[in-house]
Design an enzyme around this catalytic site. Structure first.
Site, short mmCIF file in Angstrom:
data_model
loop_
_atom_site.label_atom_id
_atom_site.label_comp_id
_atom_site.label_asym_id
_atom_site.label_seq_id
_atom_site.Cartn_x
_atom_site.Cartn_y
_atom_site.Cartn_z
N ARG A 238 48.65 38.18 37.00
CA ARG A 238 49.00 37.05 36.15
C ARG A 238 49.21 36.12 37.33
NH1 ARG A 238 46.62 38.60 32.45
NH2 ARG A 238 47.34 38.98 30.15
N GLU A 267 46.97 27.81 33.30
CA GLU A 267 45.45 28.04 33.15
C GLU A 267 45.06 27.12 31.60
OE1 GLU A 267 44.66 32.44 32.75
OE2 GLU A 267 45.36 32.43 34.89
N HIS A 286 39.92 33.55 35.39
CA HIS A 286 40.40 34.91 34.58
C HIS A 286 39.62 35.49 33.52
CE1 HIS A 286 44.53 35.67 32.55
NE2 HIS A 286 43.70 36.89 32.49
P1 NAP Z 1 50.45 49.01 33.45
O1 NAP Z 1 49.69 50.35 33.20
O2 NAP Z 1 51.68 48.79 32.53
O3 NAP Z 1 50.99 48.93 34.81
C1 NAP Z 1 51.59 47.96 35.21
C2 NAP Z 1 52.26 48.71 36.42
O4 NAP Z 1 53.20 47.74 37.16
C3 NAP Z 1 53.09 49.81 36.22
O5 NAP Z 1 52.75 50.91 36.75
C4 NAP Z 1 54.48 49.54 36.56
O6 NAP Z 1 55.16 50.60 37.18
C5 NAP Z 1 54.27 48.32 37.69
N1 NAP Z 1 55.44 47.68 37.51
C6 NAP Z 1 55.95 46.78 36.54
N2 NAP Z 1 56.94 46.06 37.16
C7 NAP Z 1 57.19 46.32 38.31
C8 NAP Z 1 57.88 45.80 39.43
N3 NAP Z 1 59.10 44.86 39.23
N4 NAP Z 1 57.68 46.25 40.88
C9 NAP Z 1 56.64 47.01 40.89
N5 NAP Z 1 55.82 47.62 40.11
C10 NAP Z 1 56.01 47.24 38.69
O7 NAP Z 1 49.59 48.03 33.05
P2 NAP Z 1 47.82 47.57 33.30
O8 NAP Z 1 47.04 48.01 32.12
O9 NAP Z 1 47.58 48.20 34.47
O10 NAP Z 1 47.75 45.87 33.54
C11 NAP Z 1 48.54 45.44 34.51
C12 NAP Z 1 48.49 43.81 34.28
O11 NAP Z 1 47.21 43.24 34.46
C13 NAP Z 1 48.87 43.45 32.95
O12 NAP Z 1 50.09 43.38 32.36
C14 NAP Z 1 48.04 42.04 32.86
O13 NAP Z 1 49.22 41.04 32.81
C15 NAP Z 1 47.18 42.21 34.06
N6 NAP Z 1 45.70 42.03 33.45
C16 NAP Z 1 44.96 40.95 33.82
C17 NAP Z 1 43.51 41.00 33.33
C18 NAP Z 1 42.84 39.88 33.86
O14 NAP Z 1 41.90 39.46 33.12
N7 NAP Z 1 42.87 39.25 34.89
C19 NAP Z 1 43.34 42.17 32.80
C20 NAP Z 1 43.89 43.02 32.41
C21 NAP Z 1 45.25 43.13 32.74
P3 NAP Z 1 56.78 50.78 37.04
O15 NAP Z 1 57.15 50.83 35.68
O16 NAP Z 1 56.96 52.34 37.75
O17 NAP Z 1 57.36 49.79 38.17
#
Ligand code: NAP
Length: 321
Positions: A238, A267, A286
């Site tokens: 993001r 955006e 995006h």
């Molecule tokens: P996820 O499975 O919840 O993974 C997010 C990871 O971030 C978790 O493993 C969490 O681990 C870690 N995290 C959270 N807060 C943190 C912090 N302060 N410091 C370090 N690590 C941290 O989510 P996902 O499905 O992989 O998606 C991740 C993000 O990608 C989404 O939230 C979304 O905003 C973005 N996304 C973007 C697109 C796009 O079109 N560009 C598409 C899909 C998703 P811990 O809890 O152990 O810290």
């Protein structure tokens, strides 16, 4: 009387029809233009279920208007557009679409990483603009991906899927999260490191955390200064996690080598944004989850979540933070 649903963007007929069978459905009929805030404020008043995208800000004043609302079904895995605490306080369930977009977003993340490292958009423009007049040893040279060190900040679903791809390129993969993911470490041969070490050691730093109060501006001047001069920063998570002013200065002054961005603080980003003037920035609008198959699945999952709540069942993807 049928329950009422509002959909904030034109969706494929088959998904809308499924909802129409059970509920009274109204929909913003535009594909490209988001529903104006004042229209949403009115439409939300009577509805039981809201199907929305990340372009809609579901905040306290909007929820205040929605006395019958039971569910906000976001068609995205990220939900930083929704005030989840406020919704919960009002008994409104918020849902997202995790999992179905993981592999597609990982594909795009890796594509952006490769395109940035090997200067693909710049090389393509070079050719199209008739600049390819000779071949020279250092013409359009980039950075090697194979064998390099990749640091993933936020090793969750997408982070792990990116790590798997990186292993196919024989990369050394470091990661940093708030908690360690021992299973993934073992299965994929990953190394957990502290945040600063990741910044210092990585040739590629890839941001894949959600946008939260904690991660906002997580990559600022101080963090960029710790990265290698040859490092490449990739953000497909993001906008707002990377501070754009700090990134501009770091790229402009060659403090890091390049960056690839799929996301911006605001955006759609303005074409006048100064980041877009930099040759060492590769950017796309995006499109992380934008494959035909995945967008269909995301719409299906969001619709299923909404229907579960309206039918009195537990939604599979209820957000419980
Ligand atoms: P996820 O499975 O919840 O993974 C997010 C990871 O971030 C978790 O493993 C969490 O681990 C870690 N995290 C959270 N807060 C943190 C912090 N302060 N410091 C370090 N690590 C941290 O989510 P996902 O499905 O992989 O998606 C991740 C993000 O990608 C989404 O939230 C979304 O905003 C973005 N996304 C973007 C697109 C796009 O079109 N560009 C598409 C899909 C998703 P811990 O809890 O152990 O810290």
């Amino acid at each position: 009387m049928k329950q009422k649903v509002y959909i904030t963007r034109k969706l494929p007929d088959e998904i809308v029809d499924r909802m129409r069978e059970k509920y009274e459905v109204r929909m913003w009929e535009e594909e490209e233009i988001p529903v104006p805030r004042e229209v949403l404020e009115k439409e939300i008043e009577p509805v039981d279920g809201l199907f929305c995208l990340l372009t809609e800000k579901i905040d306290q004043p909007l929820l205040e208007n929605a006395k019958n609302l039971k569910v906000v079904a976001n068609m995205a895995v990220g939900y930083n557009n929704i005030d989840v605490d406020e919704a919960r306080a009002r008994g409104v369930v918020v849902t997202n679409t995790p999992g179905v977009l993981t592999e597609t977003t990982a594909d795009l993340t890796f594509a952006l990483l490769m395109a940035t490292a090997r200067r693909i958009p710049e090389a393509s423009e070079y050719l199209r603009h008739g600049k390819w007049e000779t071949w020279s040893p250092m013409q359009l040279t980039g950075q090697d991906v194979h064998g390099a060190t990749l640091g993933i900040i936020g090793l969750g679903r997408i982070g792990e899927a990116v790590a798997r791809r990186a292993k196919g390129f024989n990369m050394n993969v470091l990661y940093h999260n708030r908690s360690r993911h021992h299973e993934a470490e073992e299965a994929l041969d990953l190394q957990y490191v502290e945040f600063d070490e990741l910044l210092k050691e990585s040739d590629f730093v890839c941001v894949l955390t959600p946008l939260t109060k904690e991660t906002e501006n997580m990559i600022g001047r101080e963090q960029l200064a710790k990265m290698k001069k040859t490092a490449i920063l990739i953000n497909t998570a993001r906008g707002g996690i990377v501070n754009e002013d700090a990134l501009y200065d770091a790229l402009k002054n060659n403090e890091i080598w390049a960056a690839g961005l799929d996301v911006f603080v605001k955006e759609p980003v303005s074409v006048k944004h100064r980041l877009l003037t930099l040759p060492n920035l590769v950017t796309i609008p995006h499109i992380g989850s934008a494959s035909i198959q995945t967008r269909m699945k995301m719409a299906e999952v969001a619709a299923m979540n909404l229907m579960c709540v309206l039918d009195g069942e537990e939604a599979p993807n209820k957000i419980r933070e």
